[in-house]
Every structure is written in C-alpha cells, then in structure tokens.
Design a protein around this motif. Structure first.
Motif, PDB file in Angstrom:
ATOM      1  N   GLN A 109       0.874  -1.166   0.000  1.00 15.01           N
ATOM      2  CA  GLN A 109       0.000   0.000   0.000  1.00 15.01           C
ATOM      3  C   GLN A 109       0.912   1.217   0.000  1.00 15.01           C
ATOM      4  O   GLN A 109       1.560   1.515   1.012  1.00 15.01           O
ATOM      5  CB  GLN A 109      -0.899   0.006   1.240  1.00 15.01           C
ATOM      6  CG  GLN A 109      -1.848   1.190   1.304  1.00 15.01           C
ATOM      7  CD  GLN A 109      -2.735   1.162   2.539  1.00 15.01           C
ATOM      8  OE1 GLN A 109      -2.995   0.089   3.097  1.00 15.01           O
ATOM      9  NE2 GLN A 109      -3.196   2.316   2.978  1.00 15.01           N
ATOM     10  N   PRO A 110       1.004   1.943  -1.103  1.00 12.80           N
ATOM     11  CA  PRO A 110       1.990   3.024  -1.200  1.00 12.80           C
ATOM     12  C   PRO A 110       1.687   4.228  -0.304  1.00 12.80           C
ATOM     13  O   PRO A 110       2.618   4.877   0.178  1.00 12.80           O
ATOM     14  CB  PRO A 110       1.926   3.432  -2.673  1.00 12.80           C
ATOM     15  CG  PRO A 110       1.308   2.270  -3.373  1.00 12.80           C
ATOM     16  CD  PRO A 110       0.357   1.684  -2.383  1.00 12.80           C
ATOM     17  N   ARG A 111       0.387   4.517  -0.092  1.00  8.86           N
ATOM     18  CA  ARG A 111       0.011   5.728   0.647  1.00  8.86           C
ATOM     19  C   ARG A 111      -1.076   5.416   1.667  1.00  8.86           C
ATOM     20  O   ARG A 111      -1.750   4.397   1.575  1.00  8.86           O
ATOM     21  CB  ARG A 111      -0.498   6.791  -0.337  1.00  8.86           C
ATOM     22  CG  ARG A 111       0.517   7.175  -1.403  1.00  8.86           C
ATOM     23  CD  ARG A 111      -0.086   8.107  -2.448  1.00  8.86           C
ATOM     24  NE  ARG A 111       0.849   8.401  -3.521  1.00  8.86           N
ATOM     25  CZ  ARG A 111       1.061   7.596  -4.549  1.00  8.86           C
ATOM     26  NH1 ARG A 111       0.391   6.469  -4.661  1.00  8.86           N
ATOM     27  NH2 ARG A 111       1.930   7.944  -5.477  1.00  8.86           N
ATOM     28  N   VAL A 112      -1.201   6.297   2.644  1.00 12.37           N
ATOM     29  CA  VAL A 112      -2.265   6.147   3.631  1.00 12.37           C
ATOM     30  C   VAL A 112      -3.627   6.196   2.951  1.00 12.37           C
ATOM     31  O   VAL A 112      -4.507   5.366   3.203  1.00 12.37           O
ATOM     32  CB  VAL A 112      -2.162   7.238   4.713  1.00 12.37           C
ATOM     33  CG1 VAL A 112      -3.315   7.107   5.705  1.00 12.37           C
ATOM     34  CG2 VAL A 112      -0.824   7.164   5.424  1.00 12.37           C
ATOM     35  N   ILE A 113      -3.782   7.219   2.105  1.00 20.54           N
ATOM     36  CA  ILE A 113      -5.016   7.373   1.343  1.00 20.54           C
ATOM     37  C   ILE A 113      -4.627   7.573  -0.130  1.00 20.54           C
ATOM     38  O   ILE A 113      -3.782   8.429  -0.418  1.00 20.54           O
ATOM     39  CB  ILE A 113      -5.834   8.576   1.846  1.00 20.54           C
ATOM     40  CG1 ILE A 113      -6.275   8.350   3.312  1.00 20.54           C
ATOM     41  CG2 ILE A 113      -7.052   8.811   0.953  1.00 20.54           C
ATOM     42  CD1 ILE A 113      -6.960   9.556   3.931  1.00 20.54           C
ATOM     43  N   PRO A 114      -5.192   6.826  -1.035  1.00 20.99           N
ATOM     44  CA  PRO A 114      -6.213   5.791  -0.816  1.00 20.99           C
ATOM     45  C   PRO A 114      -5.604   4.495  -0.276  1.00 20.99           C
ATOM     46  O   PRO A 114      -4.425   4.231  -0.460  1.00 20.99           O
ATOM     47  CB  PRO A 114      -6.766   5.584  -2.228  1.00 20.99           C
ATOM     48  CG  PRO A 114      -5.611   5.877  -3.115  1.00 20.99           C
ATOM     49  CD  PRO A 114      -4.852   6.994  -2.451  1.00 20.99           C
ATOM     50  N   ALA A 115      -6.450   3.689   0.361  1.00 18.90           N
ATOM     51  CA  ALA A 115      -5.999   2.415   0.935  1.00 18.90           C
ATOM     52  C   ALA A 115      -6.022   1.342  -0.131  1.00 18.90           C
ATOM     53  O   ALA A 115      -6.743   0.357  -0.035  1.00 18.90           O
ATOM     54  CB  ALA A 115      -6.889   2.040   2.114  1.00 18.90           C
ATOM     55  N   THR A 116      -5.229   1.553  -1.147  1.00 19.03           N
ATOM     56  CA  THR A 116      -5.173   0.650  -2.292  1.00 19.03           C
ATOM     57  C   THR A 116      -3.836  -0.062  -2.307  1.00 19.03           C
ATOM     58  O   THR A 116      -2.798   0.564  -2.091  1.00 19.03           O
ATOM     59  CB  THR A 116      -5.343   1.427  -3.610  1.00 19.03           C
ATOM     60  OG1 THR A 116      -6.545   2.193  -3.547  1.00 19.03           O
ATOM     61  CG2 THR A 116      -5.407   0.471  -4.784  1.00 19.03           C
ATOM     62  N   ARG A 117      -3.865  -1.367  -2.570  1.00 16.23           N
ATOM     63  CA  ARG A 117      -2.643  -2.170  -2.623  1.00 16.23           C
ATOM     64  C   ARG A 117      -2.307  -2.504  -4.071  1.00 16.23           C
ATOM     65  O   ARG A 117      -3.196  -2.647  -4.913  1.00 16.23           O
ATOM     66  CB  ARG A 117      -2.818  -3.477  -1.860  1.00 16.23           C
ATOM     67  CG  ARG A 117      -3.269  -3.342  -0.424  1.00 16.23           C
ATOM     68  CD  ARG A 117      -3.369  -4.730   0.196  1.00 16.23           C
ATOM     69  NE  ARG A 117      -3.965  -4.717   1.522  1.00 16.23           N
ATOM     70  CZ  ARG A 117      -4.072  -5.807   2.279  1.00 16.23           C
ATOM     71  NH1 ARG A 117      -3.631  -6.964   1.861  1.00 16.23           N
ATOM     72  NH2 ARG A 117      -4.628  -5.728   3.470  1.00 16.23           N
ATOM     73  N   PHE A 118      -1.025  -2.692  -4.309  1.00 15.16           N
ATOM     74  CA  PHE A 118      -0.538  -3.078  -5.629  1.00 15.16           C
ATOM     75  C   PHE A 118       0.516  -4.167  -5.475  1.00 15.16           C
ATOM     76  O   PHE A 118       1.197  -4.251  -4.449  1.00 15.16           O
ATOM     77  CB  PHE A 118       0.080  -1.880  -6.356  1.00 15.16           C
ATOM     78  CG  PHE A 118      -0.858  -0.734  -6.553  1.00 15.16           C
ATOM     79  CD1 PHE A 118      -0.913   0.293  -5.610  1.00 15.16           C
ATOM     80  CD2 PHE A 118      -1.676  -0.659  -7.666  1.00 15.16           C
ATOM     81  CE1 PHE A 118      -1.779   1.365  -5.776  1.00 15.16           C
ATOM     82  CE2 PHE A 118      -2.540   0.406  -7.839  1.00 15.16           C
ATOM     83  CZ  PHE A 118      -2.599   1.409  -6.895  1.00 15.16           C
ATOM     84  N   ASP A 119       0.641  -4.963  -6.504  1.00 14.00           N
ATOM     85  CA  ASP A 119       1.715  -5.948  -6.563  1.00 14.00           C
ATOM     86  C   ASP A 119       2.890  -5.381  -7.351  1.00 14.00           C
ATOM     87  O   ASP A 119       2.709  -4.855  -8.456  1.00 14.00           O
ATOM     88  CB  ASP A 119       1.240  -7.240  -7.223  1.00 14.00           C
ATOM     89  CG  ASP A 119       0.503  -8.134  -6.250  1.00 14.00           C
ATOM     90  OD1 ASP A 119      -0.331  -8.930  -6.703  1.00 14.00           O
ATOM     91  OD2 ASP A 119       0.779  -8.052  -5.038  1.00 14.00           O
ATOM     92  N   TYR A 120       4.070  -5.511  -6.768  1.00 13.92           N
ATOM     93  CA  TYR A 120       5.301  -5.052  -7.424  1.00 13.92           C
ATOM     94  C   TYR A 120       6.247  -6.233  -7.578  1.00 13.92           C
ATOM     95  O   TYR A 120       6.300  -7.124  -6.717  1.00 13.92           O
ATOM     96  CB  TYR A 120       5.973  -3.961  -6.597  1.00 13.92           C
ATOM     97  CG  TYR A 120       5.149  -2.697  -6.474  1.00 13.92           C
ATOM     98  CD1 TYR A 120       4.231  -2.544  -5.434  1.00 13.92           C
ATOM     99  CD2 TYR A 120       5.273  -1.652  -7.393  1.00 13.92           C
ATOM    100  CE1 TYR A 120       3.466  -1.394  -5.322  1.00 13.92           C
ATOM    101  CE2 TYR A 120       4.519  -0.498  -7.274  1.00 13.92           C
ATOM    102  CZ  TYR A 120       3.612  -0.379  -6.238  1.00 13.92           C
ATOM    103  OH  TYR A 120       2.863   0.760  -6.133  1.00 13.92           O
ATOM    104  N   TRP A 121       7.021  -6.180  -8.665  1.00  7.69           N
ATOM    105  CA  TRP A 121       7.934  -7.276  -8.985  1.00  7.69           C
ATOM    106  C   TRP A 121       9.368  -6.784  -9.076  1.00  7.69           C
ATOM    107  O   TRP A 121       9.636  -5.677  -9.547  1.00  7.69           O
ATOM    108  CB  TRP A 121       7.555  -7.920 -10.319  1.00  7.69           C
ATOM    109  CG  TRP A 121       6.267  -8.658 -10.289  1.00  7.69           C
ATOM    110  CD1 TRP A 121       5.025  -8.163 -10.533  1.00  7.69           C
ATOM    111  CD2 TRP A 121       6.089 -10.048  -9.974  1.00  7.69           C
ATOM    112  NE1 TRP A 121       4.085  -9.153 -10.395  1.00  7.69           N
ATOM    113  CE2 TRP A 121       4.700 -10.318 -10.057  1.00  7.69           C
ATOM    114  CE3 TRP A 121       6.954 -11.089  -9.645  1.00  7.69           C
ATOM    115  CZ2 TRP A 121       4.179 -11.581  -9.808  1.00  7.69           C
ATOM    116  CZ3 TRP A 121       6.426 -12.342  -9.405  1.00  7.69           C
ATOM    117  CH2 TRP A 121       5.050 -12.589  -9.482  1.00  7.69           C
ATOM    118  N   GLY A 122      10.292  -7.651  -8.646  1.00  6.34           N
ATOM    119  CA  GLY A 122      11.700  -7.383  -8.875  1.00  6.34           C
ATOM    120  C   GLY A 122      12.071  -7.704 -10.315  1.00  6.34           C
ATOM    121  O   GLY A 122      11.269  -8.227 -11.085  1.00  6.34           O
TER     122      GLY A 122
END
Length: 122
Positions: free
Chosen positions: A100-113
C-alpha cells in the motif's frame, strides 16, 4: 513510485547454498505479503515461498525443508535462503511485494523485482 531490487543469484554446484535478497524503496506505507517466484525456461512462473506481514509462511512442496523465507520489516527486505540446491531449482527468481503506497487511498498493488538467475550445475 516503488522499486524492488534483487541480489544474490549465481552459479552453484548441486548440494550448495545461495541466499537471495530483495529490498523495496520509494513510496511505501505498508508492505503486506512478500514472496518469491521462479520461472524456468519453457515453464510457467510458479510460487516458491511467501510470507505474510504477521510472519506466516508457505512453501511449494518441491522446496519444503530446503528453502527458508524471512523478512526484515525495518529494511523492507525479504530473503530466501536456499540449501541443498538441485539442478531442477535452476530458474530466474523474482520477488513480489504487496504494497500500500500511501495512507489514502488504501489501495494495494503488486510489485515485482527484475529477476535474478540461479543456476545449479556441476
């Protein structure tokens, strides 16, 4: 922006050990699950091991008892200790973080190496 940087791959003889690391940097509020995947030539990417934010782990049957996943939350880093390596472990290994990059919005993302090559050969 979030970046994942992997290190630790290489060439090792059967029965040997390697330790992979993957560190995240950038805009990070919370890191939830962390995991390692691998992809061998001509095969689909598969989950190797994963660890939740609470420390629960799960492993592919093929690596149970040989690989250990761990995380250092203070360093935003996940590790994969690989012991008793076999030729069939040869693959490109990728780390994956659910962030979750930021407090708002509470959105999650998948990141890859970017992937790191592990070759097990005599």
């Amino acid at each position: 922006q979030v970046q994942l940087v992997e290190s630790g791959g290489g060439l090792v003889q059967p029965g040997g050990s390697l330790r992979l690391s993957c560190a995240a940097s950038g805009s990070i509020f919370v890191i939830y699950a962390m995991g390692w995947y691998r992809q061998a030539p001509g095969k689909q990417r598969e989950l190797v091991a994963a660890i939740t934010s609470g420390g629960s782990t799960n492993y592919a049957d093929s690596v149970k008892g040989r690989f250990t996943i761990s995380r250092d939350n203070a360093k935003n880093t996940v590790y994969l200790q690989m012991n008793s390596l076999k030729p069939e472990d040869t693959a490109v290994y990728y780390c994956n973080f659910n962030i979750q990059p930021r407090v708002i919005p509470a959105t999650r993302f998948d990141y890859w190496g970017q992937g790191t090559q592990v070759t097990v050969s005599s």
